[in-house]
Design a protein around this motif. Structure first.
Motif, PDB file in Angstrom:
ATOM      1  N   LEU A   9       0.934  -1.305  -0.087  1.00  0.00           N
ATOM      2  CA  LEU A   9       0.006  -0.011  -0.045  1.00  0.00           C
ATOM      3  C   LEU A   9       1.015   1.408  -0.266  1.00  0.00           C
ATOM      4  O   LEU A   9       0.378   2.267  -0.536  1.00  0.00           O
ATOM      5  N   THR A  10       2.073   1.108   0.545  1.00  0.00           N
ATOM      6  CA  THR A  10       2.980   2.314   0.702  1.00  0.00           C
ATOM      7  C   THR A  10       3.248   3.452  -0.446  1.00  0.00           C
ATOM      8  O   THR A  10       2.907   4.250  -0.543  1.00  0.00           O
ATOM      9  N   PRO A  11       3.368   2.378  -1.494  1.00  0.00           N
ATOM     10  CA  PRO A  11       3.655   3.400  -2.958  1.00  0.00           C
ATOM     11  C   PRO A  11       2.379   4.121  -3.365  1.00  0.00           C
ATOM     12  O   PRO A  11       2.813   5.331  -3.734  1.00  0.00           O
ATOM     13  N   GLY A  12       1.405   3.308  -3.308  1.00  0.00           N
ATOM     14  CA  GLY A  12       0.168   4.381  -3.766  1.00  0.00           C
ATOM     15  C   GLY A  12      -0.403   5.347  -2.805  1.00  0.00           C
ATOM     16  O   GLY A  12      -0.883   6.457  -3.103  1.00  0.00           O
ATOM     17  N   VAL A  13       0.180   5.175  -1.395  1.00  0.00           N
ATOM     18  CA  VAL A  13      -0.143   6.348  -0.568  1.00  0.00           C
ATOM     19  C   VAL A  13       0.727   7.530  -0.871  1.00  0.00           C
ATOM     20  O   VAL A  13       0.327   8.734  -0.897  1.00  0.00           O
ATOM     21  N   LEU A  14       2.119   7.215  -1.119  1.00  0.00           N
ATOM     22  CA  LEU A  14       3.012   8.274  -1.245  1.00  0.00           C
ATOM     23  C   LEU A  14       2.650   9.065  -2.634  1.00  0.00           C
ATOM     24  O   LEU A  14       2.765  10.075  -2.723  1.00  0.00           O
ATOM     25  N   ALA A  15       2.222   8.066  -3.657  1.00  0.00           N
ATOM     26  CA  ALA A  15       1.879   8.616  -4.993  1.00  0.00           C
ATOM     27  C   ALA A  15       0.681   9.675  -5.044  1.00  0.00           C
ATOM     28  O   ALA A  15       0.551  10.865  -5.501  1.00  0.00           O
ATOM     29  N   VAL A  16      -0.140   9.294  -4.167  1.00  0.00           N
ATOM     30  CA  VAL A  16      -1.528  10.356  -3.684  1.00  0.00           C
ATOM     31  C   VAL A  16      -1.113  11.462  -3.335  1.00  0.00           C
ATOM     32  O   VAL A  16      -1.418  12.656  -3.686  1.00  0.00           O
ATOM     33  N   ALA A  44      -5.107  -2.846  17.755  1.00  0.00           N
ATOM     34  CA  ALA A  44      -6.509  -2.764  18.501  1.00  0.00           C
ATOM     35  C   ALA A  44      -7.712  -2.256  17.743  1.00  0.00           C
ATOM     36  O   ALA A  44      -8.832  -2.737  18.176  1.00  0.00           O
ATOM     37  N   ASP A  45      -7.541  -1.493  16.749  1.00  0.00           N
ATOM     38  CA  ASP A  45      -8.687  -0.987  15.972  1.00  0.00           C
ATOM     39  C   ASP A  45      -8.202  -0.908  14.477  1.00  0.00           C
ATOM     40  O   ASP A  45      -7.962  -0.020  13.822  1.00  0.00           O
ATOM     41  N   PRO A  46      -8.093  -1.966  13.720  1.00  0.00           N
ATOM     42  CA  PRO A  46      -7.883  -2.302  12.292  1.00  0.00           C
ATOM     43  C   PRO A  46      -8.869  -1.469  11.366  1.00  0.00           C
ATOM     44  O   PRO A  46     -10.218  -1.638  11.578  1.00  0.00           O
ATOM     45  N   PRO A  47      -8.381  -0.621  10.465  1.00  0.00           N
ATOM     46  CA  PRO A  47      -9.292  -0.006   9.827  1.00  0.00           C
ATOM     47  C   PRO A  47      -9.887  -0.805   8.657  1.00  0.00           C
ATOM     48  O   PRO A  47      -9.337  -1.865   8.221  1.00  0.00           O
ATOM     49  N   ARG A  48     -11.333  -0.588   8.316  1.00  0.00           N
ATOM     50  CA  ARG A  48     -12.010  -1.376   7.171  1.00  0.00           C
ATOM     51  C   ARG A  48     -11.149  -1.189   5.823  1.00  0.00           C
ATOM     52  O   ARG A  48     -11.068  -1.906   4.917  1.00  0.00           O
ATOM     53  N   ASP A  49     -10.700   0.184   5.473  1.00  0.00           N
ATOM     54  CA  ASP A  49     -10.059   0.608   4.369  1.00  0.00           C
ATOM     55  C   ASP A  49      -8.679   1.163   4.761  1.00  0.00           C
ATOM     56  O   ASP A  49      -8.155   2.175   5.114  1.00  0.00           O
ATOM     57  N   ALA A  50      -7.643   0.113   4.739  1.00  0.00           N
ATOM     58  CA  ALA A  50      -6.267   0.235   5.003  1.00  0.00           C
ATOM     59  C   ALA A  50      -5.751   1.525   4.364  1.00  0.00           C
ATOM     60  O   ALA A  50      -5.099   2.425   4.851  1.00  0.00           O
ATOM     61  N   LYS A  51      -5.751   1.539   2.945  1.00  0.00           N
ATOM     62  CA  LYS A  51      -5.318   2.562   2.107  1.00  0.00           C
ATOM     63  C   LYS A  51      -5.857   3.760   2.612  1.00  0.00           C
ATOM     64  O   LYS A  51      -5.197   4.792   2.346  1.00  0.00           O
ATOM     65  N   GLY A  52      -7.206   3.760   2.644  1.00  0.00           N
ATOM     66  CA  GLY A  52      -7.838   5.166   2.806  1.00  0.00           C
ATOM     67  C   GLY A  52      -7.284   5.378   4.192  1.00  0.00           C
ATOM     68  O   GLY A  52      -7.119   6.804   4.226  1.00  0.00           O
ATOM     69  N   TRP A  53      -7.438   4.954   5.166  1.00  0.00           N
ATOM     70  CA  TRP A  53      -6.655   5.363   6.346  1.00  0.00           C
ATOM     71  C   TRP A  53      -5.354   5.924   6.278  1.00  0.00           C
ATOM     72  O   TRP A  53      -5.133   6.963   6.865  1.00  0.00           O
ATOM     73  N   LEU A  54      -4.433   5.334   5.699  1.00  0.00           N
ATOM     74  CA  LEU A  54      -3.062   5.609   5.609  1.00  0.00           C
ATOM     75  C   LEU A  54      -3.329   7.112   4.586  1.00  0.00           C
ATOM     76  O   LEU A  54      -2.314   7.994   5.095  1.00  0.00           O
ATOM     77  N   PRO A  85     -13.033  12.002   4.731  1.00  0.00           N
ATOM     78  CA  PRO A  85     -12.786  10.668   5.077  1.00  0.00           C
ATOM     79  C   PRO A  85     -13.496   9.714   4.106  1.00  0.00           C
ATOM     80  O   PRO A  85     -14.649  10.223   3.786  1.00  0.00           O
ATOM     81  N   GLY A  86     -13.176   8.622   3.761  1.00  0.00           N
ATOM     82  CA  GLY A  86     -13.886   7.545   2.874  1.00  0.00           C
ATOM     83  C   GLY A  86     -12.819   6.627   2.103  1.00  0.00           C
ATOM     84  O   GLY A  86     -11.831   6.638   2.574  1.00  0.00           O
ATOM     85  N   PRO A  87     -13.557   6.067   1.434  1.00  0.00           N
ATOM     86  CA  PRO A  87     -12.678   4.847   0.769  1.00  0.00           C
ATOM     87  C   PRO A  87     -11.459   5.602  -0.089  1.00  0.00           C
ATOM     88  O   PRO A  87     -11.825   6.570  -0.956  1.00  0.00           O
ATOM     89  N   ALA A  88     -10.480   4.922  -0.406  1.00  0.00           N
ATOM     90  CA  ALA A  88      -9.377   5.482  -1.237  1.00  0.00           C
ATOM     91  C   ALA A  88      -9.717   5.428  -2.655  1.00  0.00           C
ATOM     92  O   ALA A  88     -10.674   4.624  -3.116  1.00  0.00           O
ATOM     93  N   PRO A  89      -9.440   6.299  -3.514  1.00  0.00           N
ATOM     94  CA  PRO A  89      -9.601   6.148  -5.061  1.00  0.00           C
ATOM     95  C   PRO A  89      -9.109   5.031  -5.341  1.00  0.00           C
ATOM     96  O   PRO A  89      -8.081   4.627  -5.036  1.00  0.00           O
ATOM     97  N   ALA A  90      -9.951   4.627  -6.385  1.00  0.00           N
ATOM     98  CA  ALA A  90      -9.624   3.298  -7.243  1.00  0.00           C
ATOM     99  C   ALA A  90      -8.473   3.441  -8.230  1.00  0.00           C
ATOM    100  O   ALA A  90      -7.685   2.434  -8.445  1.00  0.00           O
TER     101      ALA A  90
END
Length: 390
Positions: A9-16, A44-54, A85-90
């Motif tokens: 997920l990290t490269p996509g988050v950085l690119a955004v 303790a609290d894993p997100p539903r959308d990991a990429k969106g959270w990051l 906040p919301g789902p990460a872009p596709a």
């Protein structure tokens, strides 16, 4: 926490973040801060959308840092308000990150290091170990590369040829330390192939797979090099070969031939031969002709001379070699091989020894030294002007 998921997920988050206006260095710092926060929060609290959270957390970290530094206030005018906040872009912004890391202003070594760090998700320590350099040296290289691309915006189409060249450089570095760069290059090229429909991307992936399939047979138990003709073909990975051939055939069917497809076709012909003696050298020469037309590379013509020597005889190979600059890397080694094939063991032994002195790689130097010693042993057994063959 799932380390493989984070790494993917990290490269996509950085690119955004970079696409939204953050410079590269600041964006990477923000992503690293977000990863630290993920380590603290997710168990303790894993997100539903990991990429969106990051993305959300990294963007907040970036804005906090930007606003805290008065010298950077002008950059605030370039960024939008925090997105809801919301789902990460596709959309896969990782593709843009490839192009950024292969920017023409970077040296090849810097482009490779930045690609491994930003797209591959490797740490500076891992990259340094793979290149056998001190971590501080690699940190400086990565830092300089990040500064170089910090002002680059994603407003121009990237050059896929440059991206492929960088990935090819990664693959050719092989492997050392705890990072297998050949496997890492294949992973990154698969990722690129999934993001972009380009026959040369497929050609490079096929080429990597076909070469990687022979890896287990390339060295003896003592670490010495085993030439292709002497390799135990039972140790070749037939599943990887089949995948490479399948990918290559699909790419070639599009009739947009490029250098990586041509190289892969040559590798496929080697892989297809049950024994070295059954190699279709005539067809390999034809592919080298295509490759020379595409690249006009003297290195390609050097390899073609070897193929000509196999297809049409050593004299023909030496004639092809005579047309090339003798200062080319491996020229002396090729000349030694062709002279041996032609029966001139004295010249071949001298050339093997000279090639060994020129070799930059220890394994190659040792191999060439052994070849010279082997021929000198045969020459000493010569009696009455006639060589006693083994």
């Amino acid at each position: 926490m799932n380390e493989a998921l984070i790494r993917s997920l990290t490269p996509g988050v950085l690119a955004v973040l970079v696409r939204r206006g953050a410079d590269f260095a600041a964006a990477e710092d923000a992503v690293q801060d977000a990863l630290v926060e993920a380590v603290r929060v997710w168990p303790a609290d894993p997100p539903r959308d990991a990429k969106g959270w990051l993305i959300t957390v990294a963007w907040r970290k970036f804005l906090d840092t930007t606003r805290a530094d008065a010298a950077r206030r002008r950059r605030e005018d370039l960024v939008d308000d925090e997105p809801p906040p919301g789902p990460a872009p596709a959309a896969d912004d990782t593709l843009q990150l490839y192009f950024l890391c292969a920017h023409p202003s970077l040296t090849p070594s810097s482009a490779v290091a930045l690609t491994l760090r930003a797209v591959g998700g490797l740490t500076t320590r891992q990259i340094a170990q793979a290149y056998l350099v001190p971590e501080a040296t690699m940190a400086q290289r990565v830092s300089r590369a990040k500064r170089t691309v910090s002002g680059v915006r994603f407003d121009q189409p990237g050059d896929v040829t440059t991206v492929l060249r960088v990935l090819y450089l990664v693959f050719n570095e092989g492997y050392s330390g705890d990072v297998d760069l050949a496997a890492e290059a294949i992973r990154l090229t698969r990722q690129l192939a999934a993001a972009i429909d380009h026959p040369e991307v497929a050609g490079l992936l096929a080429l990597m797979l076909l070469h990687h399939a022979r890896r287990a047979a390339r060295t003896a138990p003592d670490g010495s090099l085993v030439p292709l003709a002497e390799q135990d073909r039972a140790r070749w990975d037939t599943g990887t070969i089949a995948e490479g051939v399948r990918i290559l055939q699909t790419a070639l069917a599009r009739d947009r031939l490029g250098e990586y497809q041509a190289q892969a076709a040559i590798a496929a012909l080697h892989a297809d031969a049950p024994t070295a003696e059954e190699t279709d050298w005539v067809q390999i020469v034809e592919w080298y002709d295509e490759l020379a037309r595409l690249t006009d590379s003297p290195v390609v013509r050097l390899n073609r001379a070897v193929a000509v020597g196999e297809a049409d005889g050593a004299r023909a190979g030496l004639a092809a070699l005579a047309e090339l600059d003798d200062s080319l890397p491996r020229h002396t080694a090729v000349s030694a091989y062709l002279h041996e094939r032609d029966g001139d063991l004295t010249t071949a032994a001298l050339l093997y020894a000279e090639a060994a002195r020129k070799a930059a790689d220890v394994a190659e130097r040792d191999h060439l030294t052994r070849q010279a010693a082997r021929l000198n042993t045969r020459r000493r057994r010569t009696s009455g002007g006639r060589t006693v063959t083994e």
